[in-house]
Write a protein that holds these residues in place. Structure first.
Motif, short mmCIF file in Angstrom:
data_model
loop_
_atom_site.label_atom_id
_atom_site.label_comp_id
_atom_site.label_asym_id
_atom_site.label_seq_id
_atom_site.Cartn_x
_atom_site.Cartn_y
_atom_site.Cartn_z
N ALA A 179 -17.11 -1.89 -6.24
CA ALA A 179 -16.26 -2.55 -5.09
C ALA A 179 -16.28 -1.26 -3.91
CB ALA A 179 -14.79 -2.78 -5.45
N ASP A 180 -15.21 -0.84 -3.69
CA ASP A 180 -14.94 0.17 -2.61
C ASP A 180 -15.69 1.44 -2.72
OD1 ASP A 180 -13.19 -1.55 -0.94
OD2 ASP A 180 -11.62 -1.27 -2.40
N ALA A 181 -15.88 1.96 -3.99
CA ALA A 181 -16.59 2.88 -4.34
C ALA A 181 -18.11 2.83 -3.68
CB ALA A 181 -16.73 3.44 -5.72
N LEU A 182 -18.42 1.55 -3.81
CA LEU A 182 -19.93 1.16 -3.45
C LEU A 182 -19.87 1.33 -1.93
CD1 LEU A 182 -20.63 -1.60 -5.83
CD2 LEU A 182 -21.54 0.89 -5.98
N ASN A 183 -19.06 0.75 -1.37
CA ASN A 183 -18.86 0.78 0.18
C ASN A 183 -18.73 2.03 0.86
OD1 ASN A 183 -19.03 -2.23 0.19
ND2 ASN A 183 -16.86 -2.17 -0.05
N HIS A 184 -17.87 3.03 0.23
CA HIS A 184 -17.87 4.40 0.72
C HIS A 184 -19.43 4.95 0.61
CE1 HIS A 184 -13.89 4.46 1.77
NE2 HIS A 184 -13.61 4.00 0.71
N ILE A 185 -19.90 4.80 -0.48
CA ILE A 185 -21.19 5.56 -0.71
C ILE A 185 -22.19 5.03 0.21
CG2 ILE A 185 -23.24 5.63 -2.09
CD1 ILE A 185 -21.25 5.73 -4.59
N ALA A 186 -22.22 3.67 0.68
CA ALA A 186 -23.10 2.95 1.69
C ALA A 186 -22.97 3.65 3.10
CB ALA A 186 -22.83 1.44 1.35
N ALA A 187 -21.84 4.05 3.13
CA ALA A 187 -21.61 4.69 4.38
C ALA A 187 -21.58 6.18 4.79
CB ALA A 187 -19.84 4.21 4.86
N GLU A 188 -21.91 6.71 3.52
CA GLU A 188 -21.89 8.02 3.87
C GLU A 188 -23.12 8.89 3.24
OE1 GLU A 188 -18.21 10.41 3.42
OE2 GLU A 188 -17.07 8.63 3.45
N ALA A 189 -24.05 9.53 3.67
CA ALA A 189 -25.10 9.97 3.47
C ALA A 189 -25.08 11.38 2.20
CB ALA A 189 -26.00 10.86 4.37
N GLU A 231 -9.36 2.78 0.66
CA GLU A 231 -9.62 3.90 1.26
C GLU A 231 -9.37 5.25 0.40
OE1 GLU A 231 -11.14 4.46 4.22
OE2 GLU A 231 -11.33 2.19 4.51
N ALA A 232 -8.29 4.67 -0.36
CA ALA A 232 -7.97 6.17 -1.35
C ALA A 232 -8.81 6.68 -2.13
CB ALA A 232 -6.77 5.75 -2.01
N VAL A 233 -9.99 5.86 -2.66
CA VAL A 233 -10.98 6.17 -3.46
C VAL A 233 -11.91 7.33 -2.90
CG1 VAL A 233 -12.54 4.56 -3.43
CG2 VAL A 233 -12.28 5.35 -5.54
N ARG A 234 -11.99 7.22 -1.71
CA ARG A 234 -13.06 8.15 -0.94
C ARG A 234 -12.75 9.51 -1.40
NH1 ARG A 234 -15.20 11.62 0.18
NH2 ARG A 234 -16.73 12.24 1.95
N THR A 235 -11.40 9.94 -1.56
CA THR A 235 -11.03 11.28 -1.61
C THR A 235 -11.50 11.86 -3.10
OG1 THR A 235 -9.06 10.81 -0.17
CG2 THR A 235 -9.05 12.89 -1.82
N LEU A 242 -22.39 11.19 0.05
CA LEU A 242 -22.30 10.60 -1.30
C LEU A 242 -23.46 10.00 -1.90
CD1 LEU A 242 -18.83 8.88 -0.39
CD2 LEU A 242 -18.92 10.95 -1.62
N GLN A 243 -24.41 9.56 -0.90
CA GLN A 243 -25.30 9.15 -1.41
C GLN A 243 -26.41 9.89 -2.01
OE1 GLN A 243 -27.72 6.62 1.52
NE2 GLN A 243 -25.66 5.87 2.35
N ALA A 244 -26.53 11.22 -1.49
CA ALA A 244 -27.08 12.34 -2.02
C ALA A 244 -26.43 12.90 -3.51
CB ALA A 244 -27.14 13.54 -1.21
N GLN A 245 -25.42 13.04 -3.43
CA GLN A 245 -24.48 13.02 -4.64
C GLN A 245 -24.79 12.13 -5.91
OE1 GLN A 245 -20.06 14.04 -3.65
NE2 GLN A 245 -20.40 15.06 -5.58
#
Length: 511
Positions: free
Chosen positions: A351-361, A331-335, A363-366
């Motif tokens: 890994a977790d960077a990809l999972n956060h991007i998948a979950a948030e539009a 979770e920490a990498v989201r910040t 971050l996908q736009a960025q």
């Protein structure tokens, strides 16, 4: 004829491209030439792999693959081999070429058996049942599955102790995707002779498990006149590392990840350290590590690898390094992702960077915006992470790995490394590559982190690192070398991620 090894690159052609080649040469050559050449190629390989077979059985389907098998049987019988054949076809429904080969086999004295013979160890069975014609499709006519002999013969091939040689590809496997297409099962071959061209499905998904040793016979025709649909990667090439080099010559890698125990009771510091150690052993000039650990006892030194430079994340300068982000990030990498996506000049996301991007539009736009700003990015998802990014399930991704990788690459303007058997590397404007190295030794925790660190090191060392092409080349090289270590592993202990990282070497050290 060529034995396919991972020592050089090879062009791969889809079913559509192969059919185009067939049509071209069927029109240009005398009748029956292609099938005769295919049968002769199969007979030659059969002699090479089973020269002392007491019995050779050729299982022939109703189509032209069966015709190739009948032609091979005729050729082998003419050479004095004890060969028999079984045929699923009917003369009234067979192609002219297949009928020609049937008559040649009968004239040569090949017995046509209604039931498969009992095969022994040392015998040879040739799978000429289906070839490349079947492709995965929910609407596909199941007639091929309806003949009970097909299922029985596939089972007989798999159960017998004889060596199995498949013509074009093991029956029941799709030529393009490397996935099953028959409810009645798939042939497991020890050798596969691909005719005219190499097909992608031989080398990815289930292909590598079902095909055994792959051979290619181009039938004395130039397949290179048809553009490749994909490439089977060869060994990487890199400039020689000269004696006058210094650490600045090979770039900096910054690893950001490794969530601490204090956050969720799950310690993932090891993932970031594995990536960093891999980057170091692979030849990066400097490796900096920013662990996402807010505890007072946060690491300031890796005792097993003191060369690594540990820093607090807030003290890192992201604009001067190839950044590897996400390994054990939790979770920490989201910040940190908005800043990383905005500032990193070259970025490997895992890994977790990809999972956060998948979950948030947002971050996908960025991520998509990086491409328009000419900031290259490499994503290294396993199938589940790719499925999340695509909004699909893992089964859909695995059913067409090349398509999934290319879709991700186009959607985000990035290089994609879709991990798995026959890792696929795709990028906008590039012909995708399928990796030929690696094995089940890599199926353990941490090996993906090692790959991310290795990729970062190879990318950082390139003089033109600020391009997507450099990221694509680094990705192809990294997955090849990563798998090559597993292929050459001779240790008495298992290949752990730590062993894998320590076994990496810079490409072409020159000293």
């Amino acid at each position: 004829m060529q034995r396919i090894r991972p020592d050089q690159a090879h062009a791969l052609h889809s079913v559509a491209s192969t059919r185009a080649l067939e049509r071209r040469w069927l029109a240009a050559l005398p009748p029956h030439t292609l099938m005769q050449r295919a049968g002769l190629a199969a007979a030659r390989l059969a002699q090479a792999i089973a020269p002392h077979a007491a019995q050779i059985w050729v299982a022939c389907g109703a189509g032209n693959n069966g015709g190739d098998g009948l032609e091979a049987a005729a050729q082998l019988k003419g050479l004095g081999y004890p060969v028999s054949a079984s045929w699923l076809g009917q003369p009234k429904q067979a192609s002219t070429d297949t009928l020609n080969s049937l008559h040649r086999a009968l004239a040569a004295g090949v017995p046509l058996l209604a039931q498969p013979p009992t095969l022994q160890a040392g015998d040879l069975a040739i799978d000429a049942l289906l070839g490349i014609g079947l492709q995965p499709s929910p609407a596909r006519d199941p007639a091929h599955d309806s003949d009970p002999r097909l299922s029985a013969w596939i089972q007989h091939l798999n159960d017998s102790p004889a060596t199995v040689l498949a013509l074009d590809l093991p029956s029941g496997l799709s030529a393009d995707q490397g996935v099953p297409v028959l409810a009645s099962g798939q042939v497991r071959a020890q050798h596969t002779l691909s005719l005219l061209s190499l097909k992608p499905g031989l080398f990815t998904a289930q292909g590598r498990d079902l095909c055994g040793q792959v051979w290619l016979d181009g039938l004395d025709l130039p397949a290179h006149e048809q553009p490749a649909d994909a490439w089977l990667s060869g060994p990487p090439h890199a400039p020689r590392r000269t004696h006058s080099s210094h650490k600045g010559s090979f770039g900096d890698v910054l690893v950001l990840g490794g969530e601490s125990l204090s956050r969720r009771g799950l310690g993932m510091t090891g993932a970031a350290l594995l990536a960093a150690r891999a980057a170091l052993h692979a030849g990066a000039g400097r490796v900096l590590v920013a662990l996402l650990d807010e505890a007072d006892h946060a690491l300031t030194l890796d005792p097993l690898q003191p060369e690594l430079m540990l820093r607090r994340p807030e003290a890192m300068t992201l604009t001067q390094a190839t950044v590897v982000c996400g390994c054990g990030g939790g979770e920490a990498v989201r910040t940190w992702l908005p800043r990383v996506l905005s500032e990193a000049p070259q970025l490997v996301l895992d890994a977790d960077a990809l999972n956060h991007i998948a979950a948030e539009a947002d971050l996908q736009a960025q991520l998509q915006a990086r491409a328009s700003r000419h900031l290259p990015t490499v994503l290294t998802p396993h199938p589940l992470e790719a499925a999340r990014l695509l909004g699909q399930d893992t089964t859909t991704v695995q059913s067409n790995r090349q398509h999934a990788a290319q879709t991700l690459a186009q959607r985000f303007g990035v290089v994609v490394v879709l991990k798995g058997s026959g890792t696929v590397v795709a990028a906008p404007g590039q012909t995708p590559h399928i990796n030929p190295t690696g094995n089940a030794r890599l199926a353990s925790g941490g090996t993906g982190d090692v790959l991310a660190g290795l990729l970062g090191a190879l990318w950082a060392a390139q003089p033109d690192a600020h391009t997507t092409l450099a990221g694509f080349q680094a990705a192809c090289s990294a997955v090849y070398l990563h798998g090559q270590v597993a292929d050459h592993w001779e240790g008495t202990h298992s290949l752990t991620a730590s062993h894998l990282a320590a076994a990496l070497r810079p490409i072409n050290t020159g000293f």
